[in-house]
Design a protein around this motif. Structure first.
Motif, PDB file in Angstrom:
ATOM      1  N   GLN A  92       0.824  -1.411  -0.048  1.00 48.57           N
ATOM      2  CA  GLN A  92      -0.185  -0.209   0.084  1.00 48.57           C
ATOM      3  C   GLN A  92       0.873   1.306   0.081  1.00 48.57           C
ATOM      4  OE1 GLN A  92      -2.506   0.391   3.454  1.00 48.57           O
ATOM      5  NE2 GLN A  92      -0.812   0.007   4.895  1.00 48.57           N
ATOM      6  N   PHE A  93       2.032   1.327   0.222  1.00 46.81           N
ATOM      7  CA  PHE A  93       3.191   2.463   0.251  1.00 46.81           C
ATOM      8  C   PHE A  93       3.564   2.500  -1.196  1.00 46.81           C
ATOM      9  CE2 PHE A  93       4.228   0.329   4.500  1.00 46.81           C
ATOM     10  CZ  PHE A  93       2.883   1.019   5.281  1.00 46.81           C
ATOM     11  N   ASN A  94       2.990   1.795  -2.138  1.00 47.86           N
ATOM     12  CA  ASN A  94       3.438   2.025  -3.484  1.00 47.86           C
ATOM     13  C   ASN A  94       4.922   2.003  -3.868  1.00 47.86           C
ATOM     14  OD1 ASN A  94       0.822   2.241  -4.444  1.00 47.86           O
ATOM     15  ND2 ASN A  94       0.813   4.400  -3.708  1.00 47.86           N
ATOM     16  N   VAL A  95       5.637   0.950  -3.096  1.00 51.75           N
ATOM     17  CA  VAL A  95       7.089   0.750  -3.411  1.00 51.75           C
ATOM     18  C   VAL A  95       7.507   0.026  -4.623  1.00 51.75           C
ATOM     19  CG1 VAL A  95       7.669   1.363  -0.758  1.00 51.75           C
ATOM     20  CG2 VAL A  95       7.330  -1.178  -1.487  1.00 51.75           C
ATOM     21  N   ASN A  96       8.685   0.122  -4.888  1.00 52.45           N
ATOM     22  CA  ASN A  96       9.084  -0.469  -6.215  1.00 52.45           C
ATOM     23  C   ASN A  96      10.051  -1.751  -5.483  1.00 52.45           C
ATOM     24  OD1 ASN A  96       9.480   2.599  -6.921  1.00 52.45           O
ATOM     25  ND2 ASN A  96       8.492   1.266  -8.615  1.00 52.45           N
ATOM     26  N   THR A  97      10.524  -1.506  -4.233  1.00 50.88           N
ATOM     27  CA  THR A  97      11.727  -2.277  -3.789  1.00 50.88           C
ATOM     28  C   THR A  97      11.487  -2.556  -2.323  1.00 50.88           C
ATOM     29  OG1 THR A  97      13.173  -1.682  -5.523  1.00 50.88           O
ATOM     30  CG2 THR A  97      14.161  -2.658  -3.505  1.00 50.88           C
ATOM     31  N   ALA A 107       7.396 -14.829   1.832  1.00 50.65           N
ATOM     32  CA  ALA A 107       7.297 -13.654   1.796  1.00 50.65           C
ATOM     33  C   ALA A 107       7.857 -12.850   0.567  1.00 50.65           C
ATOM     34  CB  ALA A 107       7.912 -12.625   2.875  1.00 50.65           C
ATOM     35  N   VAL A 108       9.115 -13.351   0.111  1.00 48.26           N
ATOM     36  CA  VAL A 108       9.542 -13.195  -1.075  1.00 48.26           C
ATOM     37  C   VAL A 108       8.722 -13.383  -2.170  1.00 48.26           C
ATOM     38  CG1 VAL A 108      11.584 -13.842  -2.774  1.00 48.26           C
ATOM     39  CG2 VAL A 108      12.012 -13.613  -0.264  1.00 48.26           C
ATOM     40  N   SER A 113       5.063 -11.188  -6.440  1.00 41.79           N
ATOM     41  CA  SER A 113       3.776 -11.377  -7.079  1.00 41.79           C
ATOM     42  C   SER A 113       3.297 -10.160  -7.160  1.00 41.79           C
ATOM     43  CB  SER A 113       2.882 -12.274  -6.634  1.00 41.79           C
ATOM     44  OG  SER A 113       2.311 -11.781  -5.240  1.00 41.79           O
ATOM     45  N   PHE A 114       3.551  -9.008  -6.448  1.00 45.53           N
ATOM     46  CA  PHE A 114       3.000  -7.593  -6.299  1.00 45.53           C
ATOM     47  C   PHE A 114       3.860  -6.626  -7.083  1.00 45.53           C
ATOM     48  CE2 PHE A 114       1.501  -8.479  -1.606  1.00 45.53           C
ATOM     49  CZ  PHE A 114       0.180  -9.001  -2.175  1.00 45.53           C
ATOM     50  N   GLY A 115       4.890  -7.473  -7.772  1.00 47.61           N
ATOM     51  CA  GLY A 115       5.959  -6.584  -8.555  1.00 47.61           C
ATOM     52  C   GLY A 115       6.923  -5.716  -7.840  1.00 47.61           C
ATOM     53  N   ILE A 116       6.988  -6.099  -6.493  1.00 49.86           N
ATOM     54  CA  ILE A 116       8.000  -5.363  -5.685  1.00 49.86           C
ATOM     55  C   ILE A 116       9.412  -6.227  -5.714  1.00 49.86           C
ATOM     56  CG2 ILE A 116       8.396  -4.527  -3.534  1.00 49.86           C
ATOM     57  CD1 ILE A 116       5.440  -4.231  -3.000  1.00 49.86           C
ATOM     58  N   ASP A 117      10.576  -5.505  -6.122  1.00 52.76           N
ATOM     59  CA  ASP A 117      12.006  -6.340  -5.929  1.00 52.76           C
ATOM     60  C   ASP A 117      12.250  -6.414  -4.450  1.00 52.76           C
ATOM     61  OD1 ASP A 117      12.052  -6.174  -8.881  1.00 52.76           O
ATOM     62  OD2 ASP A 117      12.875  -4.138  -8.763  1.00 52.76           O
ATOM     63  N   VAL A 118      13.048  -7.552  -4.145  1.00 55.54           N
ATOM     64  CA  VAL A 118      13.419  -7.608  -3.058  1.00 55.54           C
ATOM     65  C   VAL A 118      14.786  -7.868  -2.750  1.00 55.54           C
ATOM     66  CG1 VAL A 118      13.486  -9.734  -1.235  1.00 55.54           C
ATOM     67  CG2 VAL A 118      11.262  -9.471  -2.381  1.00 55.54           C
ATOM     68  N   GLY A 140      19.130  -8.077  -5.538  1.00 53.03           N
ATOM     69  CA  GLY A 140      19.054  -9.508  -5.266  1.00 53.03           C
ATOM     70  C   GLY A 140      18.692  -9.888  -3.939  1.00 53.03           C
ATOM     71  N   TYR A 141      18.404 -11.156  -3.882  1.00 49.09           N
ATOM     72  CA  TYR A 141      17.997 -11.622  -2.503  1.00 49.09           C
ATOM     73  C   TYR A 141      18.209 -13.171  -2.245  1.00 49.09           C
ATOM     74  CZ  TYR A 141      14.321 -14.161  -4.995  1.00 49.09           C
ATOM     75  OH  TYR A 141      13.594 -14.975  -5.552  1.00 49.09           O
ATOM     76  N   GLN A 142      18.480 -13.672  -0.915  1.00 50.36           N
ATOM     77  CA  GLN A 142      18.610 -14.938  -0.662  1.00 50.36           C
ATOM     78  C   GLN A 142      17.500 -15.170   0.415  1.00 50.36           C
ATOM     79  OE1 GLN A 142      22.480 -16.415   0.363  1.00 50.36           O
ATOM     80  NE2 GLN A 142      21.981 -18.228   0.914  1.00 50.36           N
TER      81      GLN A 142
END
Length: 159
Positions: A92-97, A107-108, A113-118, A140-142
């Motif tokens: 809801q905060f309209n974040v990209n990442t 969670a990842v 699925s929301f189009g938010i990079d992790v 990137g993420y692990q």
């Protein structure tokens, strides 16, 4: 540190027509959320995404200037479950990442699925993570897939 030297993705652009039907390009700023845990006056990237005390949401322009920073408290702070609900809260905060120290696969998957990079960035101070992100040194993420003992006789998956 994950993905050292990888550049930050370019700012998204929205194309629209103005009143006189001339093509106009509007640049959309990048918005990132950082999961934070506090220890006195020190703010660190939260090692456990779901147990962070708050989220700092920063809006960054194309020249890497921080235009605004907002703080949103984690409504599930101190809880042992429900971290998989937090991606919808952060969305809801309209974040990209989203940047966190560690995050479980559920969670990842929800963020992606929301189009938010992790991005996972364990062990960094909040300001260090923000600076490294703007310099293109974080990406990137692990996903965390091991169990953690919390001193009450059983483990929980990392969220």
């Amino acid at each position: 540190m994950a993905g050292v030297g990888v550049p930050v993705l370019p700012v998204k652009k929205i194309i629209k027509y103005n009143f006189f039907n001339k093509l106009q390009v509007k640049k959309v700023n990048t918005r990132i959320a950082v999961a934070i845990e506090e220890n006195g006056s020190e703010e660190r990237v939260a090692e456990h995404f779901g147990r962070c005390s708050k989220f700092a949401v920063c809006e960054i322009d194309e020249q890497k200037n921080i235009l605004s920073t907002e703080t949103f408290f984690n409504p599930l702070a101190g809880e042992h479950g429900g971290a998989c609900q937090l991606p919808a809260y952060v969305k809801q905060f309209n974040v990209n990442t989203i940047i966190a120290g560690g995050m479980g696969q559920k969670a990842v998957t929800n963020f992606l699925s929301f189009g938010i990079d992790v991005i996972t960035a364990p062990g960094l101070l909040y300001k260090e993570a923000l600076d490294n992100y703007m310099l293109g040194k974080l990406s990137g993420y692990q996903a965390c897939n091991h169990e953690h003992e919390h001193g009450h006789g059983h483990g929980h998956g990392c969220n």
